[in-house]
Motif scaffolding. Structure first.
Motif, short mmCIF file in Angstrom:
data_model
loop_
_atom_site.label_atom_id
_atom_site.label_comp_id
_atom_site.label_asym_id
_atom_site.label_seq_id
_atom_site.Cartn_x
_atom_site.Cartn_y
_atom_site.Cartn_z
N LEU A 50 0.79 -1.15 0.18
CA LEU A 50 0.02 0.08 0.05
C LEU A 50 0.79 1.23 0.07
N GLY A 51 1.89 1.26 0.72
CA GLY A 51 2.83 2.32 0.87
C GLY A 51 3.56 2.44 -0.55
N LEU A 52 3.86 1.52 -1.18
CA LEU A 52 4.62 1.72 -2.64
C LEU A 52 3.38 2.29 -3.59
N PHE A 53 2.17 1.56 -3.51
CA PHE A 53 1.23 2.18 -4.48
C PHE A 53 0.89 3.79 -4.37
N ARG A 54 0.96 4.11 -3.27
CA ARG A 54 0.87 5.53 -2.79
C ARG A 54 1.99 6.49 -3.29
N LEU A 55 3.12 5.86 -3.20
CA LEU A 55 4.31 6.41 -3.61
C LEU A 55 4.28 6.71 -5.14
N ILE A 56 3.93 5.40 -5.77
CA ILE A 56 3.99 5.55 -7.26
C ILE A 56 2.79 6.61 -7.73
N ALA A 57 1.67 6.49 -7.22
CA ALA A 57 0.45 7.41 -7.41
C ALA A 57 1.08 8.90 -7.25
N GLU A 58 1.72 9.25 -6.31
CA GLU A 58 2.23 10.50 -5.92
C GLU A 58 3.41 10.85 -7.25
N VAL A 59 4.06 10.09 -7.71
CA VAL A 59 5.18 10.56 -8.30
C VAL A 59 4.35 10.44 -10.06
N CYS A 60 3.22 9.83 -10.07
CA CYS A 60 2.65 9.90 -11.39
C CYS A 60 1.69 11.32 -11.19
N GLY A 61 1.38 11.78 -10.19
CA GLY A 61 0.40 12.93 -10.19
C GLY A 61 -1.18 12.47 -10.05
N ILE A 62 -1.26 11.15 -9.58
CA ILE A 62 -2.66 10.86 -9.09
C ILE A 62 -2.98 10.90 -7.76
N LYS A 63 -4.09 11.42 -7.64
CA LYS A 63 -4.37 12.34 -6.27
C LYS A 63 -5.37 11.20 -5.60
#
Length: 353
Positions: free
Chosen positions: A336-349
């Motif tokens: 879950l932490g990884l997915f949130r980090l990927i989302a942040e880098v991609c600009g997914i809010k």
């Protein structure tokens, strides 16, 4: 050895056919019951990275090699008697949707990466898996790269001291069609392949203090998708970074992971390469202990790992975890932490998910 009764859901992911073949090949490990396609028309097939005609050709080759492949509807798959696990290889945007349905059925899940673009849906999947103690594995193939495993063990044992920097590259020379296809996802190339590199950095250094994303478009051939991904992660010891390009000729052999520590450094380059049809990887290690405190320009020692069956080394441990023979090195909270980090880098809010 008890065989795992497994179905495959979807085939449009770039690694779908390869993972499917691994399951069919290892009939001593998996009892394959059927495939539920994630397409009905050519237009749906073309949602995937690989063109429809190439999928058809690849699927025909599997049928020629393994015989008739049973086809299941989505409802038939979920209701299949005694089914234990599902491998989800759908179009990227649908991965988590299908995984949630499988988790509700109590199935162990191997799903490809990175898991759609909805943070809230992904968090729901993690909660469902955690509640039922389901085995949940993801298609981050570098996790099972033997050189990466050796590196993580060196870090754990303190052989390169305190990690100060991680540099990661994963590049390709994709067609204009694939580069345009990247426009389906926020973050583009960072979403598609940069997620592998974010996984490596996060595993080694944890959550960064600050993220500076610089995803952009090369504009080559008029393609405007974000086909060039780059981000800096700030840590207490300084910056780490990744770079991923879909427009770099020779980029496959420049795929690399470099980890610097206070007592040495490790370079895995290329992360994968082919020799006589087999896959290998090379790791170069330089440490003060090996080369002397002042010998800063020592070449170090090189070790070759392989041959590696990229997809087998992901799916066979998945089966072993289901049988209770292995522990999963990646926790629910990590995923879950990884997915949130990927989302942040991609600009997914997250609030927009």
């Amino acid at each position: 050895m008890k065989r795992i009764k497994i179905a495959v859901l979807g085939i449009l992911h770039a690694h779908g056919l390869s993972n499917f073949k691994s399951i069919l090949t290892h009939s001593e490990v998996f009892e394959f019951v059927g495939l539920c396609p994630d397409y009905e028309t050519k237009e749906e097939m073309d949602k995937g990275q690989i063109p429809a005609e190439d999928f058809r050709r690849g699927f025909a080759e599997l049928q020629k090699e393994f015989g008739k492949i049973p086809i299941l509807s989505f409802e038939e798959l979920l209701a299949y008697p005694g089914l234990e696990a599902v491998a989800i290889e759908s179009y990227e945007a649908d991965l988590t949707k299908y995984a949630i349905a499988a988790a509700k059925r109590g199935l162990h899940i191997f799903m490809d990466k990175p898991g759609g673009e909805s943070v809230s849906d992904f968090a729901r999947l993690i909660a469902l898996a955690k509640e039922q103690n389901l085995v949940l594995n993801f298609g981050y193939m570098y996790r099972k790269n033997p050189a990466v495993i050796a590196l993580l063990d060196m870090i754990k044992q303190g052989e390169i001291g305190k990690v100060t920097c991680v540099e990661a590259h994963m590049d390709c020379d994709h067609t204009d069609r694939v580069r345009a296809w990247l426009g389906n996802f926020q973050g583009g190339m960072t979403y598609f392949l940069g997620c592998h590199l974010i996984d490596l950095i996060y595993r080694i250094q944890g959550k960064p203090n600050k993220i500076i994303p610089m995803n952009t478009s090369t504009g080559i051939s008029g393609v405007q998708s974000k086909d060039y991904g780059f981000a800096v992660f700030e840590y207490d010891t300084g910056p780490s970074f990744f770079k991923t390009s879909a427009a770099e000729f020779g980029g496959f052999m420049r795929r690399q992971l470099v980890v610097t520590g206070t007592e040495g450094s490790v370079e895995i380059k290329p992360l994968e390469y082919f020799k006589d049809g087999k896959m290998y990887t090379d790791m170069r290690v330089v440490t003060r202990k090996q080369n002397g405190k002042e010998n800063w320009n020592a070449f170090g020692e090189v070790k070759t790992f392989g041959p590696i069956e990229r997809y087998d080394v992901m799916l066979l441990p998945f089966a072993a975890q289901i049988r209770g023979e292995q522990e999963n090195d990646y926790s629910y909270d990590y995923e879950l932490g990884l997915f949130r980090l990927i989302a942040e880098v991609c600009g997914i809010k997250e609030e927009e998910a």
